[in-house]
Design an enzyme around this catalytic site. Structure first.
Site, short mmCIF file in Angstrom:
data_model
loop_
_atom_site.label_atom_id
_atom_site.label_comp_id
_atom_site.label_asym_id
_atom_site.label_seq_id
_atom_site.Cartn_x
_atom_site.Cartn_y
_atom_site.Cartn_z
N CYS A 135 0.83 -1.20 0.00
CA CYS A 135 0.00 0.00 0.00
C CYS A 135 0.87 1.25 0.00
CB CYS A 135 -0.92 -0.03 1.22
SG CYS A 135 -1.92 1.47 1.37
N CYS A 138 -0.48 4.09 2.25
CA CYS A 138 -0.23 3.89 3.68
C CYS A 138 1.24 4.11 4.04
CB CYS A 138 -0.59 2.46 4.11
SG CYS A 138 -2.07 1.79 3.39
N ASP A 139 2.15 3.63 3.20
CA ASP A 139 3.55 3.55 3.62
C ASP A 139 4.53 4.40 2.82
OD1 ASP A 139 2.81 1.65 5.54
OD2 ASP A 139 2.90 0.03 4.06
#
Ligand code: NAP
Length: 313
Positions: A135, A138-139
Site C-alpha cells: 500500500c 499507507c507507507d
C-alpha cells in the site's frame, strides 16, 4: 419478520455501497456489513481519474465516503462486523459474523472485493512491514528521499509507482515482461518520469537485506543472470485475490475463487447475489463495480417481490 432485513450487503466498497443506495432507495430494509480488516482497495487509492463526472479526478477515500453518505441518506444501516459464514434457515439467510453475532436477511449481496496478492518469494514475509508493503498510500511517506522498488506491470503498479515519486528519490519499476500491462496513458507518464527507472524482463527471486531491505534479487529472462536491484523499500502490486473464502463452499466460484454470477448478478444460491471485484468478470473498475451493484440491487428487488407475493406487473 422482526429483526430480519430485506437485504444484507456484505462489503462497503463501490459495489456494495451502490447496491445499498439502490436498495434503500427502493425502500428495502437494508444493512451493510463493513469490515475492520478488509478495507476497500479504493479507499487506499490516492487519485481516481477515470470515474465519470469528476473531471479533475477524486480521492478514492472521498469518493467512498460520498457513496456511504448517499446510502445512509436513503436509510441504509451500517454495522461494523465481518461476515465469516452464511447459512440458510427456511427462507432466511443467516450471516455469522466476527465479532460473534448474526444478521438475518431475506436476501444477501456479497460485495467483498479483492485483496493484494502476495508474490510468494523469499524475504517477502520476513520484511513485511519492515520495508515490504502492499500500500503506497499507507507507507509511501516512510520512504522520503529513499530508493524504492515497485513490482508489477499492471495499472496498480504503474499508478502507485508514479504516486511514490512524491516521496522517494527514485522508483525502480520491476516487471517480468518487456512491456507493461497498464493503460497506455499510465505507461506514457511512467516512461517520461525522470524519477522512474524501468527494470524489465526481470523475474523477482528474493527480497534481500540484513535486518532491513537492501534490494530485490531478480533473474533477467534474456541473459539468465541474477542481479540485485538496490533499494530500501519494496512495494508489491502483482494483482489480487478475491475475498471469498467464507463463501467458497456455498457459492459456485471459478478456479481463481471469484464468484460466478449471471447477468442479473445471481449466484448459484437462490437469494444470494454478488457484485464487484469478488465476481468472475471481464473488467474490474470502480465504474463496473458500481454498475454491478445497481444490477444486483434491482435483482434483489425482483426476488423479494416474488418472495413476498407483491410482484409489480
Ligand atoms: P493486474 O492487472 O492483474 O496486474 C498484475 C501485474 O503483476 C501484471 O503485470 C503481472 O504480470 C504481474 N505479476 C503477477 N504475478 C506476478 C509474479 N508472480 N511475479 C511478477 N509479476 C507478477 O493487477 P492490478 O494492476 O492490481 O489491477 C487489477 C485490476 O484493477 C485490473 O483490472 C486493473 O485494470 C484494475 N485497476 C484499474 C485502475 C484504473 O483504472 N485507474 C487502477 C488500478 C487497478 P503480467 O503482465 O506478465 O501478467
Amino acid at each position: 419478520m422482526e429483526g430480519i432485513y430485506d437485504l444484507a450487503v456484505i462489503g462497503a466498497g463501490p459495489a456494495g455501497l451502490t447496491a445499498a443506495i439502490y436498495a434503500a432507495r427502493a425502500r428495502l430494509k437494508t444493512v451493510v456489513l463493513e469490515s475492520f480488516a478488509l478495507v476497500s482497495q479504493v479507499s487506499l487509492t490516492e487519485e481516481i481519474e477515470n470515474y465519470p463526472g469528476f473531471v479533475e479526478g477524486i480521492k478514492g477515500f472521498e469518493l467512498l465516503q460520498n457513496f456511504k453518505r448517499q446510502a445512509e441518506r436513503f436509510g441504509a444501516e451500517f454495522v461494523l462486523q465481518e461476515a465469516v459464514a452464511i447459512e440458510k434457515r427456511e427462507k432466511i439467510w443467516i450471516i455469522r459474523t466476527s465479532p460473534p453475532g448474526s444478521v438475518k436477511s431475506l436476501a444477501v449481496i456479497v460485495a467483498t472485493g479483492a485483496s493484494a496478492k502476495k508474490l510468494g518469494i523469499k524475504g517477502e514475509d520476513k520484511f513485511r512491514g519492515k520495508g515490504v508493503s502492499y500500500c503506497a498510500t499507507c507507507d509511501g511517506a516512510f520512504f522520503r528521499n529513499k530508493v524504492v522498488c515497485v513490482i508489477g506491470g499492471g495499472d496498480t503498479a504503474v499508478e502507485e509507482a508514479l504516486f511514490l515519486t512524491r516521496f522517494a528519490s527514485k522508483v525502480k519499476l520491476i516487471h517480468r515482461r518487456q512491456q507493461l500491462r497498464a493503460a497506455k496513458i499510465l505507461q506514457e507518464r511512467v516512461f517520461s518520469h525522470f524519477q522512474v527507472e524501468l527494470v524489465l524482463n526481470s523475474l523477482p527471486q528474493e527480497i534481500v537485506g540484513e535486518g532491513k531491505v537492501s534490494g530485490v534479487k531478480v533473474l533477467n529472462k534474456e541473459t539468465r543472470k541474477e542481479n540485485i536491484i538496490e533499494c530500501e523499500g519494496v512495494f508489491i502490486f502483482v494483482g489480487n485475490v478475491p475475498n471469498t473464502d467464507f463463501v467458497k463452499s456455498l457459492l459456485g466460484c471459478d478456479e481463481g475463487g471469484y464468484i460466478e454470477v449471471d447477468a442479473g448478478m445471481k449466484t448459484s444460491q437462490e437469494g444470494i447475489f454478488a457484485c464487484g471485484d469478488c465476481c468472475s468478470k471481464f473488467l474490474r473498475q470502480v465504474v463496473t463495480a458500481c454498475g454491478d451493484g445497481a444490477v444486483a440491487a434491482f435483482s434483489v428487488q425482483k426476488y423479494l417481490e416474488d418472495l413476498k407475493g407483491i410482484t409489480y406487473n
